[in-house]
Design an enzyme around this catalytic site. Structure first.
Site, PDB file in Angstrom:
ATOM      1  N   TRP A  11     -43.523  29.368 -27.287  1.00  0.00           N
ATOM      2  CA  TRP A  11     -43.687  30.714 -26.748  1.00  0.00           C
ATOM      3  C   TRP A  11     -44.840  31.452 -27.437  1.00  0.00           C
ATOM      4  O   TRP A  11     -45.645  32.125 -26.780  1.00  0.00           O
ATOM      5  CB  TRP A  11     -42.380  31.472 -26.870  1.00  0.00           C
ATOM      6  CG  TRP A  11     -42.266  32.791 -26.170  1.00  0.00           C
ATOM      7  CD1 TRP A  11     -41.459  33.814 -26.566  1.00  0.00           C
ATOM      8  CD2 TRP A  11     -42.902  33.249 -24.970  1.00  0.00           C
ATOM      9  NE1 TRP A  11     -41.575  34.874 -25.700  1.00  0.00           N
ATOM     10  CE2 TRP A  11     -42.455  34.556 -24.705  1.00  0.00           C
ATOM     11  CE3 TRP A  11     -43.832  32.678 -24.106  1.00  0.00           C
ATOM     12  CZ2 TRP A  11     -42.890  35.308 -23.620  1.00  0.00           C
ATOM     13  CZ3 TRP A  11     -44.269  33.429 -23.004  1.00  0.00           C
ATOM     14  CH2 TRP A  11     -43.800  34.727 -22.767  1.00  0.00           C
ATOM     15  N   GLY A  12     -44.942  31.324 -28.752  1.00  0.00           N
ATOM     16  CA  GLY A  12     -46.045  31.970 -29.451  1.00  0.00           C
ATOM     17  C   GLY A  12     -47.385  31.436 -28.996  1.00  0.00           C
ATOM     18  O   GLY A  12     -48.341  32.201 -28.754  1.00  0.00           O
ATOM     19  N   TYR A  47     -45.315  21.187 -28.597  1.00  0.00           N
ATOM     20  CA  TYR A  47     -44.568  22.193 -27.854  1.00  0.00           C
ATOM     21  C   TYR A  47     -45.089  22.458 -26.448  1.00  0.00           C
ATOM     22  O   TYR A  47     -44.312  22.843 -25.564  1.00  0.00           O
ATOM     23  CB  TYR A  47     -44.557  23.515 -28.634  1.00  0.00           C
ATOM     24  CG  TYR A  47     -43.795  23.440 -29.933  1.00  0.00           C
ATOM     25  CD1 TYR A  47     -42.409  23.339 -29.944  1.00  0.00           C
ATOM     26  CD2 TYR A  47     -44.452  23.452 -31.149  1.00  0.00           C
ATOM     27  CE1 TYR A  47     -41.702  23.266 -31.132  1.00  0.00           C
ATOM     28  CE2 TYR A  47     -43.756  23.382 -32.352  1.00  0.00           C
ATOM     29  CZ  TYR A  47     -42.377  23.291 -32.330  1.00  0.00           C
ATOM     30  OH  TYR A  47     -41.679  23.213 -33.511  1.00  0.00           O
ATOM     31  N   GLY A 129     -37.670  39.412 -21.864  1.00  0.00           N
ATOM     32  CA  GLY A 129     -37.649  39.277 -20.419  1.00  0.00           C
ATOM     33  C   GLY A 129     -37.669  37.837 -19.965  1.00  0.00           C
ATOM     34  O   GLY A 129     -37.808  36.910 -20.765  1.00  0.00           O
ATOM     35  N   ALA A 133     -42.233  29.456 -21.451  1.00  0.00           N
ATOM     36  CA  ALA A 133     -43.535  29.353 -22.096  1.00  0.00           C
ATOM     37  C   ALA A 133     -44.535  28.555 -21.260  1.00  0.00           C
ATOM     38  O   ALA A 133     -45.710  28.943 -21.138  1.00  0.00           O
ATOM     39  CB  ALA A 133     -43.379  28.702 -23.476  1.00  0.00           C
ATOM     40  N   LYS A 184     -27.600  35.971 -22.775  1.00  0.00           N
ATOM     41  CA  LYS A 184     -27.937  35.094 -21.643  1.00  0.00           C
ATOM     42  C   LYS A 184     -28.053  33.638 -22.094  1.00  0.00           C
ATOM     43  O   LYS A 184     -27.801  32.722 -21.298  1.00  0.00           O
ATOM     44  CB  LYS A 184     -29.219  35.582 -20.964  1.00  0.00           C
ATOM     45  CG  LYS A 184     -30.453  35.660 -21.867  1.00  0.00           C
ATOM     46  CD  LYS A 184     -31.294  34.410 -21.843  1.00  0.00           C
ATOM     47  CE  LYS A 184     -32.490  34.521 -22.766  1.00  0.00           C
ATOM     48  NZ  LYS A 184     -33.341  33.312 -22.728  1.00  0.00           N
ATOM     49  N   ASP A 237     -33.409  37.854 -16.992  1.00  0.00           N
ATOM     50  CA  ASP A 237     -33.439  36.780 -17.988  1.00  0.00           C
ATOM     51  C   ASP A 237     -32.233  35.862 -17.827  1.00  0.00           C
ATOM     52  O   ASP A 237     -32.328  34.641 -18.034  1.00  0.00           O
ATOM     53  CB  ASP A 237     -33.462  37.384 -19.395  1.00  0.00           C
ATOM     54  CG  ASP A 237     -34.231  36.521 -20.382  1.00  0.00           C
ATOM     55  OD1 ASP A 237     -34.646  35.411 -20.015  1.00  0.00           O
ATOM     56  OD2 ASP A 237     -34.423  36.967 -21.529  1.00  0.00           O
ATOM     57  N   THR A 241     -32.656  31.810 -17.156  1.00  0.00           N
ATOM     58  CA  THR A 241     -32.169  30.872 -18.171  1.00  0.00           C
ATOM     59  C   THR A 241     -30.964  30.073 -17.680  1.00  0.00           C
ATOM     60  O   THR A 241     -30.776  28.918 -18.075  1.00  0.00           O
ATOM     61  CB  THR A 241     -31.803  31.634 -19.457  1.00  0.00           C
ATOM     62  OG1 THR A 241     -32.887  32.481 -19.815  1.00  0.00           O
ATOM     63  CG2 THR A 241     -31.533  30.693 -20.607  1.00  0.00           C
ATOM     64  N   VAL A 272     -35.394  24.372 -30.502  1.00  0.00           N
ATOM     65  CA  VAL A 272     -34.232  25.200 -30.827  1.00  0.00           C
ATOM     66  C   VAL A 272     -33.588  25.716 -29.544  1.00  0.00           C
ATOM     67  O   VAL A 272     -34.274  26.184 -28.635  1.00  0.00           O
ATOM     68  CB  VAL A 272     -34.652  26.394 -31.715  1.00  0.00           C
ATOM     69  CG1 VAL A 272     -33.479  27.350 -31.915  1.00  0.00           C
ATOM     70  CG2 VAL A 272     -35.163  25.896 -33.058  1.00  0.00           C
TER      71      VAL A 272
END
Length: 326
Positions: A11-12, A47, A129, A133, A184, A237, A241, A272
């Protein structure tokens, strides 16, 4: 804008790559070796395999505090377990700061509660939200929520990330936004189980809807506003998910339905799954507040191995009748 993203996970990396088209962005990796590999390969092969990093995106290692002092907005992109340490280190940061992680810390605290305990002077919030990624990295349309009680933080997040592929909505209900992002993940495990057992679309719709009711009850008890849970950081979200196959938490539920152990399910991800880490904390905190969360409780029993998949379904369907608002 000079933007620093602390954490080179999926995500980063995706968010940094997306923003690099419009801003001066530095992506920080905790490990100097990882930073060197990212600079050389121009791809996060662990990733985000197959998605190249923009030439304009800088990659750095070293001291995150020194880096933060040279940037106008700091994004903490660690898992929930890493948030406390970085916030403590950045307690003196004067730039607006936001975290991306969703969940409850093992102490039972949400992100904003951790920040209040260890770095109360920060101008901080969360960017949250419905967002995978991979899709953000590819520039596919996404809507996010800039949640903070500080207008400066909300405005900085909108200025940094609102663009052609990302729409950012501001919201001052940080507790509500964080509860939605945390719960969620737990509900997505339940929905994955439901789909893995082939219980049907009726069952999935019921589970998502009643899960939303659980999320809202807990969120209001923790200071959130009811309307927040009907927005992007709540319902949005949850739907993503719970139903999207890119969801790690959903994949855990699918694997458990196939008879795999929890250890096997988690190992197969390679990433994770926050719902596994925080499910017990969600239920324990709800219990202290007198909030009923039968679906989340069934997930905990499932993860503990005290309830088999079919028995979890039977336990939920066998509950006494109740009014829908209950």
């Amino acid at each position: 804008m000079k933007l620093l993203v602390l954490g080179a996970g999926a995500w980063g990396t995706a968010l940094a790559a997306n923003a690099a088209a419009r801003h001066e962005v530095t992506l920080w990796a905790r490990d100097d070796t990882q930073a060197a590999v990212l600079r050389e390969q121009r791809e996060n092969r662990r990733y985000l395999p197959g998605i190249g990093l923009p030439d304009a995106l800088a990659v750095a290692g070293g001291d995150p505090v020194a880096l933060a002092a040279r940037h106008e907005l700091v994004i903490v992109a660690t898992p929930m377990a890493g948030l406390r340490g970085l916030l403590q280190a950045l307690a003196g940061c004067t730039a607006p700061l936001a975290w991306l992680c969703k969940g409850f810390e093992s102490t039972g605290l949400l992100g904003h509660e951790v920040q209040a305990a260890v770095a109360p002077r920060l101008l901080a919030g969360a960017l949250t939200g419905p967002s995978f990624a991979q899709e953000v990295a590819r520039g596919q349309p996404t809507a996010l929520v800039a949640a903070s009680s500080h207008r400066a933080v909300r405005e900085a997040l909108v200025a940094a990330f609102h663009g052609p592929g990302v729409r950012v909505y501001a919201n001052d209900d940080l507790p509500g936004a964080e509860v939605g992002g945390a719960v969620k993940n737990v509900l997505a495990i339940a929905t994955g189980l439901c789909d893995g057992l082939q219980l049907g679309l009726n069952a999935r719709a019921a589970l998502v809807t009643r899960g939303l009711a659980e999320m809202t009850r807990l969120g209001v008890a923790l200071g959130g506003r009811p309307e927040t849970f009907m927005g992007l950081s709540g319902l949005g979200d949850l739907v993503l998910t719970a139903t999207g196959d890119l969801s790690r938490n959903r994949q855990v539920g699918l694997a458990l339905a196939q008879g795999r152990t929890l250890e096997q399910a988690v190992q197969s991800l390679g990433h994770v799954a926050e719902g596994v880490l925080c499910a017990r904390t969600v239920v324990e905190r709800a219990g202290r507040l007198g909030v009923q969360m039968p679906i989340a409780s069934a997930v905990v029993a499932l993860l503990d191995g005290t309830l088999r998949p079919q028995a979890a379904v039977q336990a939920l369907m066998g509950r006494d009748p109740a009014a829908e608002r209950a």
